[in-house]
Design a protein around this motif. Structure first.
Motif, PDB file in Angstrom:
ATOM      1  N   UNK A  21      22.262  55.437  45.142  1.00  0.00           N
ATOM      2  CA  UNK A  21      22.613  53.540  45.077  1.00  0.00           C
ATOM      3  C   UNK A  21      21.587  53.339  46.227  1.00  0.00           C
ATOM      4  N   UNK A  22      21.530  53.788  47.574  1.00  0.00           N
ATOM      5  CA  UNK A  22      20.490  53.156  48.427  1.00  0.00           C
ATOM      6  C   UNK A  22      19.774  52.985  48.293  1.00  0.00           C
ATOM      7  N   UNK A  23      19.025  53.388  47.055  1.00  0.00           N
ATOM      8  CA  UNK A  23      17.569  54.200  46.646  1.00  0.00           C
ATOM      9  C   UNK A  23      17.336  52.178  45.290  1.00  0.00           C
ATOM     10  N   UNK A  24      18.522  52.485  44.960  1.00  0.00           N
ATOM     11  CA  UNK A  24      18.190  51.719  43.823  1.00  0.00           C
ATOM     12  C   UNK A  24      18.284  50.225  44.545  1.00  0.00           C
ATOM     13  N   UNK A  25      19.188  49.854  45.145  1.00  0.00           N
ATOM     14  CA  UNK A  25      19.433  48.632  45.494  1.00  0.00           C
ATOM     15  C   UNK A  25      18.577  48.262  46.422  1.00  0.00           C
ATOM     16  N   UNK A  26      18.003  49.167  47.647  1.00  0.00           N
ATOM     17  CA  UNK A  26      17.089  49.270  48.397  1.00  0.00           C
ATOM     18  C   UNK A  26      15.403  48.646  47.429  1.00  0.00           C
ATOM     19  N   UNK A  27      15.779  49.219  46.576  1.00  0.00           N
ATOM     20  CA  UNK A  27      14.703  48.605  45.949  1.00  0.00           C
ATOM     21  C   UNK A  27      14.855  46.867  45.382  1.00  0.00           C
ATOM     22  N   UNK A  28      15.994  47.184  45.137  1.00  0.00           N
ATOM     23  CA  UNK A  28      15.825  45.605  44.372  1.00  0.00           C
ATOM     24  C   UNK A  28      15.769  44.672  45.492  1.00  0.00           C
ATOM     25  N   UNK A  29      16.376  44.869  47.024  1.00  0.00           N
ATOM     26  CA  UNK A  29      16.861  44.177  48.181  1.00  0.00           C
ATOM     27  C   UNK A  29      14.999  43.681  48.600  1.00  0.00           C
ATOM     28  N   UNK A  30      14.198  44.920  48.138  1.00  0.00           N
ATOM     29  CA  UNK A  30      12.911  44.798  48.552  1.00  0.00           C
ATOM     30  C   UNK A  30      12.328  43.552  48.258  1.00  0.00           C
TER      31      UNK A  30
END
Lengths: 218, 478
Positions: A21-30
């Motif tokens: 979840x962190x990987x995907x959420x952080x990629x979007x937020x980046x």
């Protein structure tokens, strides 16, 4: 204007939920974060610098790239931890969905509260699987890493379509578009919610959790 | 049409494209350094952070990129490519991926250069940061070190993808429309990572005198321009000022920032002196300080598979420049067999590539001077049993044809040097032929088979008489 909605699906083992979840959420937020705005008198503004950080996952063969902001990371981790707890406590088959919604606020006149208009929603559907032995876990580790890579490519593909983005706001309206509460970066206004699906496939969404930084609430 | 673009917009657009190309190269090369990249966010703009992203500039990489561009900009029909390849310690190389920055003719006349194009280029760089960690070469680059290194090459012009093998995949990072064309950034990456060494171990062929010469004629002549992805700028702080933008007038002007530039300009290395890849922290190459460019010295596993990359140690990150003359002569250190602790001998040949080279036939001149190889005394067997033990011993030395038989002093595993009068090797040799037991002192050769058979009934009768004792003994074991 219709809200853009994207759905990503992943199947992970229980201990991989956090990192996936962190990987995907952080990629979007980046992609949905900018530097801090500094407005000047002439009506122009300057933008701060966004740094990035590589983070190796412990349970997945994957390295995620996130915005260098510990504050933002804490907020996201907290939301993911709550989602994971809810998944574990629900007694369901381990299916759930976490949503990252970007919205902008529209001022309404008193006594009506401000309207939140979503313009992009990312839904990540999670299916938690149980594995029997270490060999399966090792295979899962690699496979989930590859799957996350595919999801990152999907995210990048959507973002680079350059579809609707809120207009850059004036100083008075910046809080209607961006989350200005963080000291080092400025993501678009967002909220994270989640739903746990029980074994019948129906939603038991009594645990909607809002993470809005609402500085102009009534 | 360029005539629709104001001169200021045209100038800005050219500047954006130029610095976007330079930053793209930096992101790609830094993602293949083999380490995690961390930069700090800063709420105050410094004026030197192009596209509002903290991307450091490695001066050598900028220099190489500018050299490749040669004053031109990526445009229609003029693509800028960054080729990432893997090079083994034996000199085998394999292209892993090619990142292409291209422009096509589709124009977006209405787009605002100083605002929208700039922000979209920033978004594209963020996408590049994410995608560079996802392609297969990333994992390989994180494990580079003793067995292989990752190299990069920048070229300008037509895209060359033939070196990626069959079945290569392409991922598009993103596109940005501009009034003069659409910028596209994509990556083509190899999917078949099986590397077959062209130089298999050949016992018949000469193994002496093979010097890895990076300046021999190669099928792909552009291999000479490869550079290692292992540079670390000494003393460069993360989040501090970013070096490398040599033209101090070229600040990242946007419609937002009006602060003057305040950046440190570090002169890049000039003269084309090649950078040395990271020095291995251990291994034969680390035992002497001369390393040819782009070369590490240890044995490489023959096949490199995507999922079976040997987990190599991470190298230290020292960088030393060597003069080109050093690159022409390679120096090797003798490899020794497992568990052998003799001091290594430095020789200038590549016999070490052969496993158990110490046991190779004397036909190779090297062996004559080899302190590891000397004829030991051969003990005479005193009994058939002892003879068989002896032949087992000699098998440790390596079975050889009778003509080329070479006896090697037996070195058992974990034995120490001959500092003690009785070491493990001596003990083993002495006591592997122990004296016969007293009960077997009867000369076996005298007794005939018939006598053995005759004594059997008597023995059986005794055993039957004592059968209770035997049963009681068996019960105690359970």
């Amino acid at each position: 204007m219709n809200c853009r909605s994207e759905v990503l699906e992943v199947s992970v083992e229980g201990r991989q939920v956090d990192e996936a979840m962190l990987a995907l959420l952080h990629t979007i937020l980046l992609h949905r974060s900018t530097g801090k705005f500094h407005y000047k008198k002439e009506g122009t503004y300057s933008i701060g610098t966004v740094g990035t950080q590589d983070v190796d996952c412990d349970f997945i063969d994957f390295t995620l790239v996130r915005v260098s902001s510990d504050e933002l990371d804490r907020v996201i981790r907290k939301a993911v931890a709550e989602f994971k707890d809810a998944l574990g406590n629900s007694g369901s088959d381990g299916m759930g969905q976490i949503s990252l919604e970007f919205y902008q606020k529209k001022k309404s006149r008193w006594p009506f509260s401000d309207e939140c208009i979503p313009w992009e929603v990312w839904s990540i559907k999670v299916n938690v699987v149980n594995l029997a032995n270490e060999q399966e876990r090792q295979i899962c580790r690699e496979k989930v890493g590859e799957k996350l890579g595919e999801k990152v490519i999907n995210i990048v593909e959507v973002i680079n379509r350059h579809e609707y983005l809120p207009k850059m706001p004036t100083q008075s309206e910046v809080d209607n578009v961006f989350d200005t509460s963080l000291k080092d970066v400025q993501p678009y206004l967002y909220k994270i919610t989640y739903q746990i699906t029980d074994s019948l496939g129906t939603s038991v969404s009594t645990t909607m959790r809002r993470l809005i930084k609402d500085t102009l609430a009534l | 049409m360029d005539s629709d673009l104001s001169p200021q917009d045209k100038k800005d657009l050219d500047k954006f494209i130029k610095f976007f190309a330079l930053k793209t190269v930096q992101v790609i090369v830094q993602a293949r350094l083999g380490e995690k990249i961390n930069t700090c966010s800063s709420s105050s703009p410094t004026g030197s952070d192009w596209f509002n992203l903290a991307i450091k500039d490695i001066p050598e990489v900028t220099h190489e990129a500018k050299k490749a561009l040669a004053g031109q900009l990526p445009g229609i029909g003029r693509s800028m490519c960054v080729e990432i390849s893997l090079k083994t310690s034996e000199g085998d190389s394999m292209e892993l991926e090619t990142w292409c920055l291209e422009m096509n003719e589709k124009c977006d006349k209405d787009i605002k250069v100083s605002y929208t194009v700039y922000n979209r280029l920033s978004l594209l760089l963020k996408s590049l940061l994410a995608i560079t960690r996802v392609t297969p070469a990333y994992k390989l680059s994180r494990k580079q070190g003793h067995d292989y290194v990752i190299l990069y090459r920048i070229y300008f012009g037509d895209v060359q993808l033939t070196g990626l093998g069959e079945g290569f995949q392409t991922v598009r990072v993103g596109i940005v429309g501009t009034p003069i064309g659409t910028i596209t950034l994509s990556c083509a990456y190899r999917t078949n990572l099986a590397l077959m060494s062209s130089r298999q171990f050949q016992r018949t062929g000469p193994i002496m005198g093979i010097i890895i010469d990076h300046y021999v004629e190669r099928p792909f002549t552009n291999m000479a321009h490869m550079h290692p992805c292992s540079y670390r700028a000494p003393g460069e702080d993360e989040g501090g000022t970013y070096a490398g933008i040599e033209d101090s007038q070229e600040v990242c002007t946007t419609s937002f920032s009006t602060s003057p530039p305040s950046q440190m300009v570090v002169p890049g290395k000039e003269g084309g002196v090649p950078q040395v890849p990271a020095q291995p922290t251990h291994g034969t190459a680390a035992e002497h300080g001369r390393i040819p460019s782009y070369c590490s010295m240890l044995i490489f596993h023959l096949s490199v598979q995507l999922n079976l990359i040997p987990c190599v140690c991470v190298c230290g990150s020292e960088v030393k420049t060597v003069s080109p003359s050093d690159a022409l002569e390679t120096t090797f250190t003798r490899k020794v067999g497992a568990f052998v602790n003799k001091a290594t001998t430095q020789v200038t040949t590549t016999s070490l590539d052969l496993p158990f080279a110490a046991f190779a036939p004397r036909a190779y001149d090297l062996q004559e001077n080899d302190p590891m190889v000397h004829p030991p005394p051969s003990p005479a067997p005193s009994s058939p049993l002892q003879g068989s033990l002896h032949s087992n011993t000699s098998s440790h030395s390596g079975e050889q044809p009778q003509d080329d038989f070479v006896m090697v002093d037996f070195k058992p595993a974990f034995s120490k040097d001959d500092l003690l009068p009785m070491d493990l090797g001596t003990f083993y040799k002495e006591f592997q032929n122990p004296p016969q037991l007293a009960s077997l002192s009867i000369d076996v050769s005298v007794q005939s088979m018939a006598e053995d058979l005759d004594s059997l009934p008597e023995k059986l009768a005794i055993y039957e008489k004592n059968i209770d004792e035997f049963d009681a003994f068996v019960d105690t074991l359970q």
